[in-house]
Scaffold this active site. Structure first.
Site, short mmCIF file in Angstrom:
data_model
loop_
_atom_site.label_atom_id
_atom_site.label_comp_id
_atom_site.label_asym_id
_atom_site.label_seq_id
_atom_site.Cartn_x
_atom_site.Cartn_y
_atom_site.Cartn_z
N ASP A 239 0.82 -0.72 -0.09
CA ASP A 239 0.14 0.03 -0.17
C ASP A 239 0.95 1.50 -0.45
O ASP A 239 2.25 1.19 0.14
CB ASP A 239 -1.12 -0.05 0.60
CG ASP A 239 -2.34 -0.72 0.93
OD1 ASP A 239 -2.13 -1.06 0.14
OD2 ASP A 239 -2.79 -0.72 2.79
N ASP A 548 -4.39 -2.64 4.88
CA ASP A 548 -5.23 -2.21 6.59
C ASP A 548 -6.37 -2.30 6.73
O ASP A 548 -7.02 -2.04 7.74
CB ASP A 548 -3.96 -0.85 6.68
CG ASP A 548 -4.60 0.29 5.49
OD1 ASP A 548 -5.44 -0.31 5.12
OD2 ASP A 548 -3.82 1.26 5.64
N ASP A 552 -8.87 -5.43 2.82
CA ASP A 552 -8.17 -6.43 1.39
C ASP A 552 -7.58 -7.68 2.35
O ASP A 552 -7.27 -8.55 2.50
CB ASP A 552 -6.66 -5.78 2.50
CG ASP A 552 -6.50 -3.76 1.63
OD1 ASP A 552 -6.90 -3.80 0.63
OD2 ASP A 552 -6.01 -2.41 2.33
#
Length: 859
Positions: A239, A548, A552
């Site tokens: 990310d 997070d 996901d």
């Protein structure tokens, strides 16, 4: 109650509410929602009835109010689907596996392996433990075969010598039953020594030790297999927000009084020294009054900022420039506020100062606010007319900031005359926004975390492809990726919508056989992330993924190593992950890779050490058993002591080595790479050959070398004790060689600092002395003279220089010179060339420092 909400009901929403179900916006007023729990992106999302009417369960209303029509509850919400999709998919996959097993399409071993991948097995063994158990079984079978052969040969020799030839002296006076028990005990001991039960022990020790060390390095391991799998990672899909960046919007550039100031996130003292005080005062006042940011104190006394990310960044900058938020707000009385909205892209505040004058403060999108300015604050402390030339220059400054992925905010103000204020109606009239004075233009961004560019470079040097998966627009994503060293010259960036429309063949054709050229995915959805991870795994890549948000979860479970964020991660993401990164920092991932490689490296060291012991012990006992006129030199008690050194103590010594930077110079270990590498075979066979030559000389020529008589039981025991002593010390010295299978200098960095390793070596030596000198008949040994000690230990010490000779032998296309490569640097270029480069860099730094000193003196 939210538990009683059903589809079709209308729910009123206001700031601070958590949305209880999926739904559509029926009405809204400045409604903003934080969807980070679902998307992982921290930017607030504006919701209305036309452009974006979709509301998701679990997200939070941060501003405004509105009403929603419920369209889905429970498992029928997006959050509910994320929670049930994996279990449902696993159940279907297990049904297919069972059908394939019954039809004979797959073996039981393949069924077990695929079942473990689905995460439905109760077996907690890691893949490396499974491979080592398989190897231990094979080695054990080989040892059992040798033991049976030794027993058969010993029985045959007993029958031939004692009854065939009538040699009554055979067995040195022992009865037939004593000889048979002795032979059986030798065979059983050979099996015990051959079975390397220390292999699983070494893995367990290494994993347990590494887990604790990784926790100290901000990595909480939830599943053991992730420790070792991380060492073989070939791809890291990361990310952006919070992992590669700080997740804190920060002013990094500012245009003030006709000058552009950079690197403002580090130090803004240059602004204080070069910008007139009244300009700084007006700019900071405009920022403080034109925001809703509140500052309080954390439990530790540090300031806690609440409000919008952009406003927090501006207020922090104002405070750095010397403003006091409460003091500034106390000097002005707010008359009217026009809140920021997406249509006007600006916010205004009308205030009355202590002297009775009124001022209009504005901030917003640079091109919008600047267009309403007709003057600009200058270096003189006053303002100048905003000419076409100045306006063009400011437009260029804004463009330059935008190209650097900065969000630009223009801050301006004007004095409002008393005549206008005498007729001003706060309910009906708007705050005047024409004739403004441009005070400052700031460039704001979520800066790259310190150390991330270097960490990414280390991963790339280690053969790992790092990719950035983000929901940001592609321009911002590419700029951040370049800053983090992720996007290279030949790398490509793609948007999620384009990626999802491409077939597998099209992706491989565009991005390469392993998708290695695809380095950035912007505007990605959770499905895109999952699809990318799934495709990489089908291409036989070992994939680590960071996430997070709740969305996901699927990608984290699909990946070989799922890494969730400890600070910003949702509980769902943490439960779906293998490792929790406690500080949300990408550099921690590099530490995890280093520890993963260290585990694998430690197991290989131990394996090389143990196989050497196995080869030598089994060979010497087998030859001693089958050669006429010879006997196995090692007694059962001696072999059990060797087994303890080799298994338990060896596993503890070699399985707990700390990682080195040199591990990041090697390529990742592939899924199907052999556990015993050519380099290991070189060391095993080289050391085994040397030890066998020495021991065979002692076994067959020791009688003459040490002037001993084999027909005398005591002198025969002394000879066997010398052989045993030399063999044990060969293993102790070879344990030092095994610390590094490629470097010549095994006493380098970390050797004398590893107290556990040194302690085990010392304990092994002390106990060997005690066994030889004090155990006597109980261990079938005899006390040695100081000369015999000196000879046996001195010859065993040749194991160390022999290790140097063995490591000089070329393996895998590498010649002897390859060992002189620098193990602590990049490891891919000649040591001398690297040292020259380092010296050139140091010389350049010295020149720069000298230039600074001379410039200072000249001033």
């Amino acid at each position: 109650s939210i538990t009683q909400i059903v589809v079709g009901e209308i729910v009123n929403l206001s700031a601070g509410d958590q949305i209880p179900a999926d739904g559509l916006v029926l009405s809204s007023q400045a409604l903003e929602v934080d969807e980070s729990s679902m998307t992982g992106e921290s930017d607030l999302v504006k919701k209305d009835t036309t452009k974006d009417p979709f509301l998701l369960s679990g997200t939070k209303v941060t501003d405004g109010y509105g009403a929603m029509l419920v369209t889905g509850v429970g498992v029928n919400t997006e959050w509910g689907k994320l929670m049930t999709v994996d279990s449902a998919a696993n159940e279907k996959a297990m049904e297919r596996l069972d059908a394939q097993l019954e039809a004979g399409e797959i073996t039981k071993e393949e069924w077990d392996e695929k079942k473990e991948e689905l995460g439905t097995t109760e077996d907690q063994e890691t893949p490396l433990q499974v491979r080592l158990n398989d190897m231990a079984t094979r080695i054990g079978k080989g040892g059992l075969t040798v033991a049976i052969l030794v027993l058969l040969v010993r029985i045959a020799k007993f029958l031939v010598y004692k009854y065939g030839s009538g040699n009554e002296s055979y067995g040195h006076g022992k009865s037939d039953s004593e000889l048979l028990v002795h032979d059986i005990s030798i065979a059983v001991t050979i099996v015990v020594v051959a079975v390397p039960e220390g292999l699983p022990l070494a893995v367990t020790l290494s994993l347990a030790y590494s887990m604790q060390k990784m926790y100290n390095d901000n990595s909480l391991v939830r599943r053991l297999k992730a420790c070792e799998a991380m060492g073989g990672a070939t791809n890291i899909c990361s990310d952006k927000t919070g992992t590669l960046t700080t997740n804190r919007m920060t002013v990094v550039q500012a245009w003030l009084a006709g000058k552009l100031f950079k690197d403002q996130e580090k130090d803004c003292s240059d602004v204080k020294g070069e910008v007139p005080e009244n300009i700084t005062r007006d700019a900071t006042a405009s920022i403080c009054l034109n925001s809703e940011v509140q500052v309080s104190a954390n439990d530790d006394g540090s300031p806690l900022y609440t409000g919008k990310a952009t406003e927090i960044a501006l207020v922090k900058y104002a405070l750095q420039l010397g403003a006091n938020l409460d003091e500034v707000r106390g000097k002005y009385e707010v008359v009217k506020v026009e809140p920021f909205n997406s249509a006007k892209k600006k916010m205004g505040t009308l205030c009355r100062a202590e002297d009775g004058k009124h001022y209009a403060f504005w901030k917003g999108a640079s091109e919008i606010v600047l267009d309403q300015c007709d003057r600009v604050a200058m270096q003189s402390g006053g303002s100048s007319k905003l000419t076409a030339e100045l306006r063009s220059g400011l437009a260029g400054t804004i463009q330059g900031m935008a190209e650097g992925s900065l969000r630009t905010i223009c801050v301006a103000f004007r004095e409002v005359d008393s005549k206008f204020m005498s007729k001003f109606d706060a309910e009906e009239d708007e705050i005047p926004s024409d004739g403004l004075v441009c005070l400052t233009i700031t460039g704001i961004k979520d800066p790259c975390r310190p150390g991330v560019p270097e960490a990414v470079k280390k991963c790339q040097n280690a053969g790992i492809v790092v990719r950035m998966i983000t929901g940001d627009n592609i321009t911002t994503a590419k700029a951040i990726a370049r800053e983090c060293n992720i996007l290279t010259e030949d790398g490509l960036a793609i948007e999620g919508k384009e990626f999802r429309t491409m077939s597998y063949a099209e992706r491989i054709k565009r991005f390469g056989p392993k998708l290695e050229r695809m380095q950035v995915m912007a505007r990605s959805s959770p499905t895109d992330k999952f699809d990318l991870v799934h495709m990489l795994r089908t291409l036989d890549e070992v994939v680590a993924v960071t996430g997070d948000g709740t969305n996901d979860a699927r990608a984290l479970r699909e990946a070989d190593i799922g890494c969730s964020m400890g600070i910003t991660g949702t509980e769902v993401a943490k439960q779906s992950s293998d490792i929790v990164i406690l500080d949300d920092n990408f550099t921690t991932i590099v530490t995890m890779v280093r520890w993963g490689r260290c585990i694998y490296n430690n197991i290989q060291k131990f394996l090389a050490f143990q196989l050497t012991v196995n080869v030598v012990a089994l060979s010497i006992n087998f030859v001693g058993a089958v050669v006429p006129g010879a006997d196995p030199p090692f007694s059962p008690v001696q072999l059990l002591w060797v087994n303890m050194i080799m298994d338990s103590m060896g596993a503890l010594a070699l399985g707990t080595e700390d990682p080195t930077e040199a591990l990041m110079d090697e390529d990742p270990v592939g899924r199907h790479d052999p556990l015993v590498t050519p380099v290991m075979w070189r060391n095993i066979l080289g050391q085994a050959a040397f030890q066998l030559i020495v021991l065979f000389i002692f076994l067959f020529e020791g009688e003459q070398l040490f002037n001993l008589d084999k027909d005398d039981d005591h002198e025969l025991t002394i000879l066997n004790t010398i052989i045993f002593n030399c063999f044990v010390f060969c293993q102790i010295f070879n344990e030092m060689n095994a610390r590094d299978l490629t470097k010549i200098n095994v006493f380098g960095k970390g050797f004398f600092g590893n107290r556990l390793f040194l302690g085990i070596i010392a304990i092994s030596c002390v106990f060997q002395v005690i066994i030889v000198e004090f155990f006597g008949r109980g261990a079938s040994v005899a006390s040695l003279s100081w000369k015999q000690w000196l000879i046996s230990v001195g010859i065993a010490a040749i194991t160390l220089p022999m290790g140097v000779v063995v490591k000089l032998l070329p393996v895998g296309g590498k010649g002897a010179w390859s060992i002189f490569q620098d193990g602590e640097g990049e490891g891919k270029q000649n040591y001398l060339e690297k040292r020259v480069t380092e010296l050139e860099n140091e010389l350049g730094e010295l020149k720069d420092k000298m230039a600074e000193i001379l410039a200072t003196k000249a001033k």
